[in-house]
Scaffold this motif. Structure first.
Motif, PDB file in Angstrom:
ATOM      1  N   THR A 225       0.830  -1.205   0.000  1.00 28.85           N
ATOM      2  CA  THR A 225       0.000   0.000   0.000  1.00 28.85           C
ATOM      3  C   THR A 225       0.864   1.253   0.000  1.00 28.85           C
ATOM      4  O   THR A 225       0.569   2.232  -0.702  1.00 28.85           O
ATOM      5  N   PRO A 236      -6.231   6.402  -1.236  1.00 27.64           N
ATOM      6  CA  PRO A 236      -7.019   5.404  -0.507  1.00 27.64           C
ATOM      7  C   PRO A 236      -8.361   5.099  -1.167  1.00 27.64           C
ATOM      8  O   PRO A 236      -8.852   3.956  -1.067  1.00 27.64           O
ATOM      9  N   ASP A 237      -8.955   6.082  -1.846  1.00 28.20           N
ATOM     10  CA  ASP A 237     -10.266   5.847  -2.467  1.00 28.20           C
ATOM     11  C   ASP A 237     -10.170   5.427  -3.929  1.00 28.20           C
ATOM     12  O   ASP A 237     -11.185   5.342  -4.632  1.00 28.20           O
ATOM     13  N   ALA A 272      -8.587   1.394   0.138  1.00 28.01           N
ATOM     14  CA  ALA A 272      -8.790   1.402   1.586  1.00 28.01           C
ATOM     15  C   ALA A 272      -9.608   0.197   2.041  1.00 28.01           C
ATOM     16  O   ALA A 272      -9.287  -0.449   3.049  1.00 28.01           O
ATOM     17  N   ASP A 273     -10.656  -0.141   1.298  1.00 25.60           N
ATOM     18  CA  ASP A 273     -11.464  -1.298   1.656  1.00 25.60           C
ATOM     19  C   ASP A 273     -10.701  -2.606   1.437  1.00 25.60           C
ATOM     20  O   ASP A 273     -10.883  -3.571   2.185  1.00 25.60           O
ATOM     21  N   ARG A 276      -8.681  -2.974   4.450  1.00 23.18           N
ATOM     22  CA  ARG A 276      -9.533  -3.188   5.619  1.00 23.18           C
ATOM     23  C   ARG A 276      -9.937  -4.642   5.770  1.00 23.18           C
ATOM     24  O   ARG A 276      -9.891  -5.209   6.858  1.00 23.18           O
ATOM     25  N   ASP A 400      -4.978   6.063   8.803  1.00 26.73           N
ATOM     26  CA  ASP A 400      -6.436   6.029   8.713  1.00 26.73           C
ATOM     27  C   ASP A 400      -6.932   4.682   8.191  1.00 26.73           C
ATOM     28  O   ASP A 400      -7.938   4.139   8.677  1.00 26.73           O
ATOM     29  N   MET A 401      -6.217   4.151   7.218  1.00 25.66           N
ATOM     30  CA  MET A 401      -6.607   2.861   6.657  1.00 25.66           C
ATOM     31  C   MET A 401      -6.437   1.745   7.690  1.00 25.66           C
ATOM     32  O   MET A 401      -7.270   0.836   7.788  1.00 25.66           O
ATOM     33  N   SER A 404      -9.213   1.687  10.242  1.00 31.60           N
ATOM     34  CA  SER A 404     -10.400   1.014   9.712  1.00 31.60           C
ATOM     35  C   SER A 404     -10.296  -0.502   9.845  1.00 31.60           C
ATOM     36  O   SER A 404     -11.305  -1.186  10.067  1.00 31.60           O
TER      37      SER A 404
END
Length: 488
Positions: A225, A236-237, A272-273, A276, A400-401, A404
């Motif tokens: 990442t 991230p998005d 990001a997902d 996660r 932040d990631m 999550s």
């Protein structure tokens, strides 16, 4: 003077010169070799007859020399020997030294150059030499928490202070009791050493925290990442492909996600997902797109490819021994921490610590300071930066990631009430895949003011075996260590 007398005088002079040269060579040039020769009984008596300095944690000696009624005068004694063995190592008549005992021997024995004033005072006053105290960075509460939480499972725990690189906890199991090796009964000590050395299954003399390299599994997705975000082509998005299975380029090998699940019904999701929920298929394709050069470069910035003196040397974590000629399928596998990627728990903890520290990687260390017998500080470790692993903006995005992951992803078992925790789980196949996977967790807390970064590996799924995940087995261990530091 007749010819015969002159010849005799010349021979005598040559003999005296030879004797002078030989004596000088032995006493000066070969002094170090002779002193370190294991057959030199005088050196052994001098070494073991010295009041060796203590190794100290939290103000308490975890290794000290105690007077004994034998020809050696002092014997090494280890408080909570098994708990601290991967750090202290051992000090033994028959098997030598290891760990801190070896790396800091000059200070512990009182022979370091920095102690020349103390040695001079000993000579002038006729007092016996004393070693200096070596104070470690270890937080005793965190060390005990790591030991207790790991239980009887095989693996390791490393905790760091992100802003300095101070090692707060370092636990490895199976381990050994250095008291068994410190015995002056050489028969018993030798038998104990051989038993440990020949235990090929448990390998108790090998610290799994710093000397063993494992496939890091999905914890390496942090590195992947980071490489993606640092490239400037991803945010991230950013939406990335996330198929149900991924066929490695140039092969017929299909790789799926954990338990054969699908990451997204649409076949795509945000980066990001993907982190996660730890989507393998997304990261296989991502690593392939980034390429070996970018992946290798990013891994090196986090410390892969280097050994660290803490003060004993750690094993070298590796991205790939020949990254320049990696095939695409190997690059893809590296994106999920498989293939040729291998890391020590120390390295995985350093990766999280660098992210926690705004992208700056600090050199890890376990020796805080050294004090002479008068309690004066003669040496103190200053934190040292190894450079920026990532930019501050990338570190913030990764944080932040990772939050999550713990709040609503694969690492929920690491949640701490009232504290934002950042983390990443990992499940790593190894060998021929016939054994249960090694399971990982790495992370830091609090996410907005990091005080501790941690890495946990449990071999072969620990107590849960093939049913284990990093979230179910390793995350709770990491949580216990982070809580111990934060509550200290």
């Amino acid at each position: 003077m007749n010819t015969t007398t002159r010849r005799l005088a010349s021979i005598v002079m040559v003999m005296f010169l030879a004797l002078l040269v030989s004596t000088t060579w032995i006493q000066f040039f070969r002094a170090d070799d002779l002193n370190s020769d294991p057959r030199n009984a005088r050196a052994l008596y001098e070494q073991f007859g010295t009041d060796r300095g203590p190794i100290v944690v939290g103000g308490e000696a975890i290794a000290s020399s105690v007077p004994v009624d034998d020809e050696w005068n002092y014997q090494r004694e280890y408080a909570q020997g098994r708990l601290y063995a991967p750090l202290t190592g051992y000090y033994s008549l028959v098997s030598g030294t290891s760990g801190i005992e070896r790396a800091e021997n000059d200070f512990l024995a009182g022979t370091a150059d920095a102690l020349w004033v103390d040695r001079l005072q000993n000579v002038l006053t006729g007092t016996d030499a004393q070693g200096s105290a070596v104070e470690l960075t270890i937080d005793p509460a965190a060390q005990q928490a790591a030991w207790d939480a790991l239980g009887d499972q095989r693996g390791a725990v490393v905790a760091l202070e992100p802003s300095t690189g101070r090692i707060l906890a370092l636990v490895a199991k199976p381990t050994f009791d250095p008291n068994d090796l410190a015995s002056h009964d050489t028969g018993d000590a030798n038998e104990a050493y051989l038993d440990l050395l020949n235990d090929r299954d448990k390998k108790p003399l090998e610290s799994r925290a710093t000397a063993t390299i494992y496939p890091p599994g999905s914890t390496f997705k942090l590195v992947t990442t980071a490489a993606a975000l640092e490239s400037g082509d991803y945010e991230p998005d950013t939406v990335v492909p996330a198929p149900s299975t991924y066929t490695l380029t140039g092969t017929r090998t299909d790789v799926g996600n954990f338990a054969g699940t699908s990451c997204a019904s649409s076949g795509e999701m945000t980066l990001a997902d993907a982190l996660r929920i730890s989507c393998n298929t997304a990261y296989l394709g991502l690593a392939g797109d980034l390429g070996a050069e970018a992946m290798d470069e990013q891994a090196e910035k986090f410390g892969y490819g280097s050994s660290f003196s803490i003060p004993f040397a750690s094993a070298v974590s590796q991205y790939d021994p020949d990254a320049s000629s990696m095939s695409t399928d190997r690059v893809e596998l590296s994106g999920i921490g498989q293939g040729s990627v291998a890391a020590t728990p120390l390295e995985v903890a350093m990766t999280s610590a660098a992210i926690a520290n705004g992208g700056e990687l600090m050199e890890p260390y376990s020796v805080e300071r050294v004090r002479n017998p008068e309690l004066e500080v003669v040496s103190e470790t200053r934190p040292s930066s190894l450079g920026d692993a990532v930019s501050s903006s990338t570190a913030a995005a990764l944080t932040d990631m990772m939050v999550s992951v713990v709040e609503d992803g694969s690492g929920t078992s690491a949640q701490i009430s009232g504290v934002r925790v950042a983390g990443k789980t990992g499940t790593a196949q190894h060998g021929d895949n016939s054994e249960p996977p090694h399971v990982w967790f790495t992370g830091f807390a609090p996410a907005d003011d990091p005080q501790v970064a941690v890495a946990v590996v449990v071999e072969n799924g620990g107590d849960l075996g093939g049913q284990a995940t990093g979230g179910s087995v390793s995350a709770p261990i990491a949580k216990a260590v982070m809580e111990a530091v934060l509550n200290g």
